[in-house]
Enzyme design. Structure first.
Site, PDB file in Angstrom:
ATOM      1  N   ASP A 135      12.204  21.141 -21.228  1.00  0.00           N
ATOM      2  CA  ASP A 135      13.162  21.979 -20.500  1.00  0.00           C
ATOM      3  C   ASP A 135      12.603  22.419 -19.148  1.00  0.00           C
ATOM      4  O   ASP A 135      13.313  22.391 -18.141  1.00  0.00           O
ATOM      5  CB  ASP A 135      13.523  23.221 -21.333  1.00  0.00           C
ATOM      6  CG  ASP A 135      14.489  22.872 -22.460  1.00  0.00           C
ATOM      7  OD1 ASP A 135      15.330  21.970 -22.266  1.00  0.00           O
ATOM      8  OD2 ASP A 135      14.393  23.485 -23.536  1.00  0.00           O
TER       9      ASP A 135
ATOM     10  N   LYS B 173       3.318  19.582 -20.850  1.00  0.00           N
ATOM     11  CA  LYS B 173       2.651  20.519 -21.763  1.00  0.00           C
ATOM     12  C   LYS B 173       3.511  20.781 -22.986  1.00  0.00           C
ATOM     13  O   LYS B 173       4.716  20.953 -22.844  1.00  0.00           O
ATOM     14  CB  LYS B 173       2.438  21.842 -21.016  1.00  0.00           C
ATOM     15  CG  LYS B 173       2.001  22.987 -21.859  1.00  0.00           C
ATOM     16  CD  LYS B 173       2.914  24.207 -21.791  1.00  0.00           C
ATOM     17  CE  LYS B 173       4.250  24.015 -22.432  1.00  0.00           C
ATOM     18  NZ  LYS B 173       5.018  25.232 -22.691  1.00  0.00           N
ATOM     19  N   THR B 174       3.005  20.782 -24.141  1.00  0.00           N
ATOM     20  CA  THR B 174       3.576  21.402 -25.334  1.00  0.00           C
ATOM     21  C   THR B 174       2.800  20.934 -26.567  1.00  0.00           C
ATOM     22  O   THR B 174       2.531  19.738 -26.719  1.00  0.00           O
ATOM     23  CB  THR B 174       5.081  21.158 -25.559  1.00  0.00           C
ATOM     24  OG1 THR B 174       5.461  21.765 -26.798  1.00  0.00           O
ATOM     25  CG2 THR B 174       5.510  19.694 -25.601  1.00  0.00           C
TER      26      THR B 174
ATOM     27  N   ASP C  70       4.008  20.847 -29.333  1.00  0.00           N
ATOM     28  CA  ASP C  70       4.983  20.193 -30.221  1.00  0.00           C
ATOM     29  C   ASP C  70       4.906  18.666 -30.165  1.00  0.00           C
ATOM     30  O   ASP C  70       5.398  17.992 -31.066  1.00  0.00           O
ATOM     31  CB  ASP C  70       6.412  20.622 -29.863  1.00  0.00           C
ATOM     32  CG  ASP C  70       6.596  22.129 -29.953  1.00  0.00           C
ATOM     33  OD1 ASP C  70       5.716  22.791 -30.521  1.00  0.00           O
ATOM     34  OD2 ASP C  70       7.613  22.632 -29.453  1.00  0.00           O
TER      35      ASP C  70
ATOM     36  N   GLY D   1       5.719  28.042 -24.071  1.00  0.00           N
ATOM     37  CA  GLY D   1       4.680  28.411 -25.036  1.00  0.00           C
ATOM     38  C   GLY D   1       3.295  27.949 -24.612  1.00  0.00           C
ATOM     39  O   GLY D   1       3.147  26.929 -23.950  1.00  0.00           O
TER      40      GLY D   1
HETATM   41  P1  FBP Z   1       7.071  25.050 -25.847  1.00  0.00           P
HETATM   42  O1  FBP Z   1       8.166  24.132 -26.263  1.00  0.00           O
HETATM   43  O2  FBP Z   1       7.454  25.969 -24.775  1.00  0.00           O
HETATM   44  O3  FBP Z   1       5.807  24.312 -25.557  1.00  0.00           O
HETATM   45  O4  FBP Z   1       6.753  26.003 -27.101  1.00  0.00           O
HETATM   46  C1  FBP Z   1       6.116  25.582 -28.232  1.00  0.00           C
HETATM   47  C2  FBP Z   1       6.256  26.556 -29.367  1.00  0.00           C
HETATM   48  O5  FBP Z   1       4.963  26.927 -29.800  1.00  0.00           O
HETATM   49  C3  FBP Z   1       7.077  26.002 -30.527  1.00  0.00           C
HETATM   50  O6  FBP Z   1       6.316  25.192 -31.382  1.00  0.00           O
HETATM   51  C4  FBP Z   1       7.576  27.265 -31.192  1.00  0.00           C
HETATM   52  O7  FBP Z   1       8.739  27.049 -31.960  1.00  0.00           O
HETATM   53  C5  FBP Z   1       7.852  28.153 -30.023  1.00  0.00           C
HETATM   54  O8  FBP Z   1       6.954  27.749 -29.006  1.00  0.00           O
HETATM   55  C6  FBP Z   1       7.662  29.608 -30.320  1.00  0.00           C
HETATM   56  O9  FBP Z   1       8.077  30.342 -29.226  1.00  0.00           O
HETATM   57  P2  FBP Z   1       7.597  31.801 -28.854  1.00  0.00           P
HETATM   58  O10 FBP Z   1       6.229  31.691 -28.294  1.00  0.00           O
HETATM   59  O11 FBP Z   1       8.558  32.229 -27.815  1.00  0.00           O
HETATM   60  O12 FBP Z   1       7.617  32.616 -30.098  1.00  0.00           O
END
Ligand code: FBP
Length: 569
Positions: free
Chosen positions: A179, A205-206, A208, A84
């Site tokens: 991951d 990165k994230t 979250d 993300g």
């Molecule tokens: P990452 O763990 O890859 O950083 O993603 C964060 C995130 O924004 C989460 O908070 C959310 O649940 C998910 O991605 C949403 O995924 P997508 O962009 O595939 O809809």
């Protein structure tokens, strides 16, 4: 047609991120100080067996000293953005670019397109000075885009090696969450075992905030995303306080972890902040969660206050034990019957099939949920096998159940108010905002530092910049071996080495602080309105870090103060 830029965009392109003092030196004067051999956080023997070549490497801290051993180049580095979006990704690339050019103007940087699939498909573009200058300090990942493909099978490792060797890549920088960095560690091990000499370096990165531990203080993007969400939540608090007629239920992104919700709670002080990790620890059922919210609504109604704000972490649903059991059972049913389910055209047929496949108690629970939620629970899983919590409207589920519960309470004489609810989901709004000064500086330093690790031929490391509650000049830079952050977990029915996800720790300082404050928030209107991110102006406004980081590092958190004039909001 050329791009149109707002005044703020034009100003941000010129912003010069600050590097930690150590990274301001010439690369030949940045010396890697090596610590002692390290161990995985648990399951040490198993992790060691899976990473015979990269396990146990020392922590690296860069210090000032002659470093004749660094690779003077020219070298070619590749970068890939994985998962993300998170504010600041472009600055990681800018830091990589500038670090490489500082070491040797002939060094090159390429970016794989569309995430890890770009490596498998050998799709990339060169990052030039002109290109990077168009993206400095901007949000988004659009310079090379991102994707969620997982590089995990032996064939995929082979294909990755082929692409990297064909393009004469010396180091690959993987910008991703837990991951993606786990996969970076596996690729580093594989490439070393194959004798390629290609380094793999991760970058945390994230939005979250769940890729953190004793060594990684925060992942990039968390700071900006929480500032954006908090501005929006604060605006709703002000609306609530003005109109005094609605209950707002706001779900916030963050996957399993409730860090984003907790941080937005600190910044805005709404009436109720649900923390998934606490719900799990207390083993609360969905009905008990609803009861606890209903109790506050009823108390406020007794005070004549039929309004309030509730924050709901998107991962809440997975933390409610009965829902967690349902989601795990659904994961299995969906995985085991993929083709059959895909062949069914009607949702009703799919649901009936699932009801039969589930054990009776879970089937009953599933049937008791509103139709929309049932369908959302059955949506495709992500490539890591996770249910897509961003697609499940838990806030609507809570409102639906609360309406019924409050109606019952009314009959019993336990509630006299009027319940009018509005739901929101803030998620994608926060992922691509222009990075705050903190994220602009942090990301630039992470990228620049990743180059220094690569030029010192490190592999299987994550770029680490620490001491983040202090000014950037005082930040420390170095590398953490990826295997040091690992343990063994069961994924898709198999034991796998993975970087441990950091959930909100109930014995951690931020949560303890929250427990002290939340009762005061429930019945009052002690709302705080943080306003939009400030990029210019007084230091404590433009450069403030998150409250979570301040609490964790025992720093006095700036920001929320009582008005000295005694203003009543
Ligand atoms: P990452 O763990 O890859 O950083 O993603 C964060 C995130 O924004 C989460 O908070 C959310 O649940 C998910 O991605 C949403 O995924 P997508 O962009 O595939 O809809």
């Amino acid at each position: 047609m050329g791009r149109h830029l707002s005044e703020l965009q034009q100003a941000r392109l010129k912003f010069k991120p600050e590097l930690p003092a150590i990274l301001r030196l010439k690369p030949a004067m940045i010396k890697p100080g090596m610590g002692r051999a390290t161990e995985a956080i648990s399951d040490r023997d198993t992790v060691k067996k899976m990473f015979p070549k990269t396990y146990g490497k020392p922590v690296v801290v860069f210090t000032n000293g002659k470093n004749p051993g660094f690779n003077k180049g020219p070298v070619k580095v590749a970068v890939v953005l994985s998962g993300g979006q998170a504010p600041g990704g472009h600055n990681v690339i800018a830091g990589l670019f500038d670090g490489l050019k500082k070491a040797n103007p002939k060094n090159k940087l390429i970016g794989f397109l569309g995430g890890p699939s770009g490596i498998l498909e050998n799709k990339w573009k060169e990052i030039t000075a002109h290109l990077i200058d168009c993206y400095r300090n901007t949000g988004g990942f659009d310079i090379i885009q991102s994707g969620r493909t997982k590089i995990e099978t032996p064939e995929q490792f082979k294909m990755s090696k082929k692409t990297l060797v064909e393009n004469a890549i010396d180091a690959l920088v993987v910008v991703g969450g837990d991951d993606s960095n786990t996969n970076a560690a596996l690729l580093a091990e594989y490439l070393l075992d194959e004798g390629t000499g290609i380094s793999v370096i991760g970058v945390p990165k994230t939005i979250d905030g769940d890729l953190k531990n004793a060594q990684i203080e925060t992942s990039f993007g968390f700071d900006t995303a929480t500032k954006i969400y908090s501005e929006l939540v604060g605006n709703i608090c002000r609306d609530v306080n003005s109109a005094r007629k609605y209950w707002h239920f706001i779900r916030l992104m963050g996957r399993s972890a409730s860090h984003i919700t907790l941080e937005a709670g600190f910044k805005t002080q709404p009436n109720i902040v649900l923390i998934g990790e606490e719900v799990k620890q207390k083993n609360l059922t969905l009905a008990q969660v609803v009861d606890s919210i209903a109790a506050v609504i009823a108390k406020r109604a007794d005070m004549g206050k039929n309004f309030g704000v509730v924050l709901v972490p998107e991962g809440l649903i997975e933390f409610i034990p009965e829902m967690n059991r349902l989601i795990s059972a659904l994961n299995d049913v969906i995985a085991d019957n993929e083709n059959e389910l895909n062949a069914m055209k009607s949702v009703v047929d799919k649901k009936n099939f699932v009801y039969k496949a589930l054990e009776p108690a879970l089937s009953k629970l599933m049937e008791s949920l509103p139709d929309g939620i049932e369908s959302q629970l059955m949506l495709d899983r992500d490539p890591h096998g996770n249910v897509q919590v961003s697609q499940i409207e838990t806030e609507k589920l809570l409102v639906d159940m609360l309406s019924k519960r409050l109606a019952e309470m009314k009959k019993e004489g336990a509630y006299t108010g009027k319940f009018s609810a509005i739901t929101h989901f803030f998620g994608y709004e926060g992922r691509c905002g222009a990075p705050s000064n903190f994220d602009s500086n942090y990301c630039y330093a992470l990228g620049y530092n990743a180059v220094m690790l690569a030029l010192n031929k490190m592999t299987g490391y994550i770029s680490s910049v620490r001491n983040l509650a202090d000014k950037p000049v005082k930040w420390l830079a170095g590398g953490i071996p990826l295997t040091m952050m690992m343990n063994i977990e069961r994924r898709k029915g198999k034991e796998k080495p993975v970087i441990q996800k950091a959930l909100v720790g109930l014995d951690g300082k931020p949560f303890k602080q929250f427990v002290k404050m939340r009762e005061g928030w429930a019945l009052s209107e002690s709302y705080v309105f943080p306003g939009p991110i400030q990029y210019y102006g007084p230091e404590d406004v433009k450069d403030m870090t998150t409250k979570t980081l301040a609490f964790e590092q025992g720093k006095r958190h700036s920001g929320v103060k009582k008005c000295r004039k005694g203003c009543k909001k």
